[in-house]
Enzyme design. Structure first.
Site, PDB file in Angstrom:
ATOM      1  N   LYS A 219       0.850  -1.201   0.000  1.00  8.92           N
ATOM      2  CA  LYS A 219       0.000   0.000   0.000  1.00  8.92           C
ATOM      3  C   LYS A 219       0.883   1.248   0.000  1.00  8.92           C
ATOM      4  O   LYS A 219       1.952   1.255   0.639  1.00  8.92           O
ATOM      5  CB  LYS A 219      -0.903  -0.029   1.238  1.00  8.92           C
ATOM      6  CG  LYS A 219      -1.986   1.048   1.263  1.00  8.92           C
ATOM      7  CD  LYS A 219      -2.919   0.849   2.468  1.00  8.92           C
ATOM      8  CE  LYS A 219      -4.008   1.911   2.521  1.00  8.92           C
ATOM      9  NZ  LYS A 219      -4.925   1.731   3.656  1.00  8.92           N
TER      10      LYS A 219
ATOM     11  N   SER B   7      -9.861   1.891   2.629  1.00 10.00           N
ATOM     12  CA  SER B   7      -8.982   2.615   1.746  1.00 10.00           C
ATOM     13  C   SER B   7      -7.958   1.742   1.008  1.00 10.00           C
ATOM     14  O   SER B   7      -7.376   2.196   0.022  1.00 10.00           O
ATOM     15  CB  SER B   7      -8.232   3.677   2.553  1.00 10.00           C
ATOM     16  OG  SER B   7      -7.399   3.077   3.517  1.00 10.00           O
TER      17      SER B   7
ATOM     18  N   SER C 227     -10.069  -0.502   6.776  1.00 11.83           N
ATOM     19  CA  SER C 227      -9.471  -0.390   5.438  1.00 11.83           C
ATOM     20  C   SER C 227      -8.776  -1.624   4.894  1.00 11.83           C
ATOM     21  O   SER C 227      -8.415  -1.651   3.721  1.00 11.83           O
ATOM     22  CB  SER C 227      -8.487   0.766   5.409  1.00 11.83           C
ATOM     23  OG  SER C 227      -9.181   1.954   5.211  1.00 11.83           O
TER      24      SER C 227
HETATM   25  N1  GLN Z   1     -13.290   4.343   6.141  1.00 11.74           N
HETATM   26  C1  GLN Z   1     -12.636   4.651   7.367  1.00 11.74           C
HETATM   27  C2  GLN Z   1     -12.134   6.074   7.348  1.00 11.74           C
HETATM   28  O1  GLN Z   1     -12.242   6.698   6.324  1.00 11.74           O
HETATM   29  C3  GLN Z   1     -11.505   3.696   7.634  1.00 11.74           C
HETATM   30  C4  GLN Z   1     -10.307   3.992   6.861  1.00 11.74           C
HETATM   31  C5  GLN Z   1      -9.117   3.153   7.262  1.00 11.74           C
HETATM   32  O2  GLN Z   1      -9.253   2.128   7.906  1.00 11.74           O
HETATM   33  N2  GLN Z   1      -7.947   3.642   6.916  1.00 11.74           N
HETATM   34  O3  GLN Z   1     -11.645   6.569   8.311  1.00 11.74           O
END
Ligand code: GLN
Length: 445
Positions: A49, A124, A148
Site C-alpha cells: 500500500k 482505503s 481499510s
Molecule cells: N473508512 C474509514 C475512514 O475513512 C476507515 C479507513 C481506514 O481504515 N484507513 O476513516
C-alpha cells in the site's frame, strides 16, 4: 494466480519469471490497482500500500502533497518481508491518506472492483484488495484504521486481517490515526493471511506501542470447537441478502460442530460518532507535518505563512481537508471536553462491551459492511460513507484483531464477506474459526 504458500516453494528463476509476467499483466489491467511497479530485490513479490515506506521508493499516500517524496528507510514490515525471501513489488492505490471507504479519493484516480468494474473495490486499501482478488498480486499489505483492510477484502472477495493493535509494528507506516492504525495482510485465502501475519508480527523497539509479546508460529487446529457469538441487533442494519448470508454462515458454523450464542451490543451509531471524533483528531495532528518544508510538494510562495497555506490548500484533497477541519474542531478549546474527551470515555465502554462477550465466546461473527460494493460515484455524501463503516470501526476503537473472509456472492455477483473478531492477541482463534468456515462454505472466487 498461485497462492503465497505455493510461491514460497518456487526457485529464484521461477520467481523472476513470475514477476515479469505479473508486471505485464498488472500494467495491462483495467483495475487501476497499482500506482507503480517498483521492485526492491529478489523473492516472492508482495504488493505494498502506498503509505508504507520502502527505502528509495516514492511513497505518496495517494496524495498530491507527497509527490516527489522518496522514502529514506524501510518500514519494519518491509525489513521483515525481506528477511524471509519476500520483496516489495509495486505500490497499490488507496484513498488519500487512507481516509475513505471506496478508493475514489486517490490522486491517481479510482480503482475498480474485479467482480464488476462499475463498482468500487472498497477502501482505503482498495488497490491491494482489487489486485489480489483480480489475480494481479499474490498477496498484499494494507493498513486498517477503521476497516481499510477488511472492508475492501470483503467487497473484492478475498481475505483481510487486521491484527491486534500493537501486534505489528507501525514503524514506517504514514500515520493516519496512530491509536487505531495497524498494518496487515490481504490474501487469497486464510492460510496465506496466517503465513504473512506470522512474518509481520512481533515486538519492535522502534514502535513504542508495539506489544512485548513474541509467540511462536500460528498453526491451524482443524479439530478445535469454538463458541461463536452472533450479535443479533447489529445485523438488522444490513441488507436483506447479507442478513440471509449471516444466518447461513451461523448455520455452517453449527454444522461444523461449533457452538453459536446470541448477544446484543450498543447501537452502532455511537461507534461511528466516537470513531470519527478520535480518528479526525489524530489525523489533524498527524497531518500537521505536511507543510511544504519537510516532505514532498512545495508550493511557490514568498513567505513561510504563504508556503504553509498554499502547499496545504493545493496539496490536500477535499476529504482530507474535511477531516483536518473536523479534527481541529473537536480538539479546540471549549469543544475538547464535549467531543474528544467524551469520545475517549465511550471508547472505553465499547472495549468493555466486547470484553464481556469474550468472557463467553471465542469469536464474534459480524458483517463487514451493511451492503456489498456500491457503484462508482454513488457514495457522494460523506456522512453516508462514514455510516457504511458501522461494522468495522468499533474493532479498531477496542484494539481487537479481526479477519474478513468471503462467504458467498449476492444476486448481482458481488462478494459478501464476514468478519471474525477475537479477544486482543487471540489471532489463533480467528485462524481456526476462519479456516473452518472457509472449508464449510466452500467459497470459490
Ligand atoms: N473508512 C474509514 C475512514 O475513512 C476507515 C479507513 C481506514 O481504515 N484507513 O476513516
Amino acid at each position: 494466480m498461485i497462492t503465497l504458500k505455493e510461491a514460497l516453494t518456487k526457485s529464484k528463476e521461477e520467481l523472476a519469471e513470475m514477476r515479469i509476467d505479473l508486471k505485464k499483466r498488472a500494467k495491462s489491467s483495467e483495475l487501476n490497482a497499482y500506482i507503480s511497479y517498483d521492485a526492491s530485490g529478489e523473492g516472492v513479490p508482495i504488493l505494498i500500500k502506498d503509505n508504507i515506506q520502502v527505502e528509495g521508493w516514492s511513497v505518496t499516500c495517494a496524495s498530491k502533497i507527497l509527490q516527489g517524496y522518496i522514502a529514506p528507510y524501510d518500514a519494519t514490515v518491509i525489513t521483515k518481508l525481506k528477511s524471509v525471501g519476500m520483496m516489495a513489488f509495486g505500490r497499490s492505490n488507496m484513498d488519500e491518506f487512507a481516509m475513505g471507504s471506496t478508493t475514489e479519493s486517490s490522486f491517481y484516480g479510482i480503482t475498480k472492483n474485479p467482480h464488476n468494474i462499475e463498482h468500487v473495490p472498497g477502501g482505503s486499501s482498495g488497490g491491494s484488495a482489487a489486485a489480489v482478488a483480480g489475480g494481479i498480486a499474490i498477496a498484499a499489505l494494507g493498513s486498517d484504521t477503521g476497516g481499510s483492510i477488511r472492508q475492501p477484502a470483503a467487497y473484492c472477495g478475498c481475505v483481510g486481517l487486521k491484527p491486534t493493535y500493537g501486534r505489528v509494528s507501525r514503524y514506517g507506516l504514514s500515520a493516519y490515526a496512530s491509536s487505531l492504525d495497524q498494518i496487515g495482510p490481504i490474501t487469497q485465502n486464510v492460510e496465506d493471511a496466517m503465513i504473512l501475519y506470522d512474518i509481520l508480527k512481533g515486538h519492535d523497539a522502534k514502535d513504542s506501542t508495539s506489544a512485548e509479546i513474541n509467540e511462536g508460529k500460528s498453526i491451524i487446529d482443524e479439530t478445535r470447537k469454538l463458541t461463536i457469538a452472533a450479535i443479533d441487533n447489529y445485523i438488522s442494519e444490513a441488507s436483506p441478502e447479507i442478513q440471509e448470508a449471516y444466518a447461513e454462515t451461523l448455520k455452517a458454523f453449527e454444522d461444523a460442530g461449533h457452538t453459536v450464542i446470541h448477544k446484543n451490543m450498543t447501537n452502532t451509531k455511537y461507534d461511528i460518532s466516537t470513531y470519527y471524533i478520535v480518528a479526525t483528531a489524530e489525523a489533524a495532528t498527524n497531518l500537521a507535518r505536511y507543510d511544504g518544508v519537510r516532505y514532498g510538494n512545495r508550493a511557490p510562495s514568498s513567505s513561510v505563512e504563504e508556503l504553509f497555506y498554499k502547499t496545504r490548500s493545493e496539496g490536500f484533497g477535499e476529504e482530507v481537508k474535511r477531516r483536518i477541519l473536523l479534527g481541529n474542531f473537536v480538539l479546540s478549546s471549549g469543544y475538547y471536553d464535549a467531543y474528544y474527551l467524551k469520545a475517549q470515555k465511550v471508547r472505553h465502554l465499547i472495549r468493555n462491551e466486547f470484553n464481556k462477550i469474550f468472557d463467553e465466546a471465542d469469536l464474534i461473527l459480524s458483517p463487514v459492511a451493511p451492503n456489498t460494493a456500491p457503484k462508482i460515484g454513488s457514495m457522494q455524501d460523506p456522512l453516508e460513507m462514514y455510516k457504511s463503516d458501522m461494522y468495522t470501526i468499533a474493532i479498531n476503537l477496542a484494539g481487537l484483531p479481526a479477519l474478513s473472509l468471503p462467504v458467498k456472492k449476492d444476486s448481482n455477483g458481488l462478494p459478501i464477506g464476514f468478519q471474525l473478531i477475537a479477544k486482543a492477541f487471540n489471532e489463533q482463534a480467528i485462524f481456526d474459526g476462519a479456516s473452518s468456515l472457509e472449508r464449510a462454505m466452500g467459497y470459490i472466487k
